[in-house]
Design a protein around this motif. Structure first.
Motif, short mmCIF file in Angstrom:
data_model
loop_
_atom_site.label_atom_id
_atom_site.label_comp_id
_atom_site.label_asym_id
_atom_site.label_seq_id
_atom_site.Cartn_x
_atom_site.Cartn_y
_atom_site.Cartn_z
N GLU A 1 0.68 -1.12 -0.03
CA GLU A 1 -0.04 -0.04 -0.04
C GLU A 1 0.91 1.32 0.01
O GLU A 1 1.75 1.35 0.60
CB GLU A 1 -0.86 -0.04 1.29
N SER A 2 0.46 2.23 -0.78
CA SER A 2 1.38 3.34 -0.86
C SER A 2 0.72 4.42 0.17
O SER A 2 1.60 5.53 0.32
CB SER A 2 1.15 3.98 -2.35
N ARG A 3 -0.15 4.23 0.75
CA ARG A 3 -0.65 5.36 1.76
C ARG A 3 -1.16 4.46 2.82
O ARG A 3 -1.86 3.39 2.94
CB ARG A 3 -2.00 6.06 1.32
N ASP A 4 -0.94 5.40 4.17
CA ASP A 4 -1.33 4.68 5.33
C ASP A 4 -2.81 5.42 5.86
O ASP A 4 -3.27 5.96 4.78
CB ASP A 4 -0.35 4.89 6.27
N ARG A 5 -3.34 4.95 6.76
CA ARG A 5 -4.63 5.36 7.19
C ARG A 5 -4.71 7.05 7.45
O ARG A 5 -5.94 7.51 7.42
CB ARG A 5 -5.27 4.62 8.23
N TYR A 6 -3.72 7.58 7.31
CA TYR A 6 -3.53 9.07 7.65
C TYR A 6 -3.60 9.82 6.42
O TYR A 6 -3.27 11.07 6.53
CB TYR A 6 -2.48 9.34 8.58
N GLY A 7 -3.39 9.06 5.39
CA GLY A 7 -3.22 9.66 4.03
C GLY A 7 -1.66 9.90 3.55
O GLY A 7 -1.46 10.53 2.49
N ARG A 8 -0.74 9.72 4.52
CA ARG A 8 0.62 9.62 4.27
C ARG A 8 1.13 8.71 3.33
O ARG A 8 0.88 7.56 3.32
CB ARG A 8 1.31 9.63 5.51
N ALA A 9 2.16 9.20 2.43
CA ALA A 9 2.88 8.19 1.62
C ALA A 9 3.67 7.42 2.53
O ALA A 9 4.36 8.00 3.51
CB ALA A 9 3.51 9.03 0.69
N VAL A 10 3.78 6.13 2.34
CA VAL A 10 4.84 5.28 2.83
C VAL A 10 5.61 4.72 2.06
O VAL A 10 5.39 3.76 1.25
CB VAL A 10 3.99 4.06 3.81
#
Length: 279
Positions: free
Chosen positions: A110-119
């Motif tokens: 996944e490229s985004r976490d639950r906070y909308g940040r790019a990981v």
């Protein structure tokens, strides 16, 4: 040359440890530190602000969290959280590496976490347009972040662990402070660290399969001693790489994760990358 060259020289992994790291299909790809089949190039951009030792902001507003590592937490008034030791030094080091520089993101899972940040795995871009410094590796090498992979956060985990071991041995950064020291599996000592992320090192004295759920016990009494548990749904992550957790009895290991109190202290191990086989 950037910092790539040093990473591919790290060696000394035992075959057993290499197998555990391989359970999630991770492969060392020379100096790149990426699994080419699973990583895809992401955004490039100029860093305008560093939040802490593992997150920053690009000029287009995108917030990035560095995948696979954990830096010391900064103070958070809303949760009455005090800053962890070396939080300021970690943030300053990341700022020195990337602030006002061009970087490129690489994604696994996944490229985004639950906070909308790019990981993402992050590299600086050199003047010639080529990848330069692998940021995760440099922060770990400096002793200003520790390895903390989550599912889907692909990286050269073996290289990161080797760099962490070197930093810990030399007492760099966080490894000079008892706050981050690997803990003994002694249940009485470990109980004081319940509800926090810890690294625990010890010998697995027995293993058990209870209706498909695996328990790695570090003492004679599972009701009070430290235990590592692998949920039934996660066992396949180990067996996919021909790793049998039930064969780990007698192994000295280092495991990292959230310490809970279930009977005795317990860590749920949801992926093999958080387990190091030491002997």
């Amino acid at each position: 040359m950037g910092v790539f060259g040093d990473y591919q020289k790290q060696g000394g992994l035992t075959r057993r440890k290499a197998l555990v790291l391989g359970a999630a299909g991770l492969t060392v790809f020379g100096a790149t530190g990426l699994r080419a089949a699973d990583m895809k190039p992401g955004e490039t951009g100029r860093v305008i602000r560093v939040i802490d030792g593992d997150s920053f902001v690009l000029e287009d507003g995108l917030i990035i969290r560095l995948a696979g590592i954990e830096a010391p937490r900064t103070a958070l008034k809303s949760k009455k959280r005090e800053a962890w030791p070396f939080a300021g030094e970690s943030r300053a080091a990341l700022s020195g590496l990337i602030n006002k520089r061009e970087v490129q993101l690489f994604y696994g899972g996944e490229s985004r976490d639950r906070y909308g940040r790019a990981v993402a795995q992050v590299y600086t871009i050199a003047a010639n347009g080529q990848r330069d410094i692998w940021i995760q590796a440099e922060m770990v090498r400096l002793g200003l972040a520790r390895v903390m992979p989550w599912p889907g956060e692909y990286a050269d985990i073996a290289a990161l662990y080797a760099l962490e071991a070197e930093a810990r041995e030399k007492g760099r950064g966080i490894w000079s402070d008892p706050f981050y020291a690997p803990r003994s599996p002694d249940p009485n000592a470990l109980a004081q660290f319940v509800d926090s992320v810890q690294i625990v090192e010890g010998i697995i004295t027995s293993v058990a399969d209870v209706r498909g759920q695996i328990y790695l016990n570090f003492g004679a009494d599972y009701r009070t001693d430290f235990t590592v548990a692998i949920a039934k749904k996660n066992v396949k992550r180990f067996t996919a790489g021909n790793i049998d957790p039930l064969a780990l009895e007698g192994a000295k290991v280092r495991v990292r994760g959230w310490v809970e109190l279930i009977n005795g202290p317990m860590i749920w191990l949801n992926q093999p990358e958080r387990l190091e086989i030491l002997s």
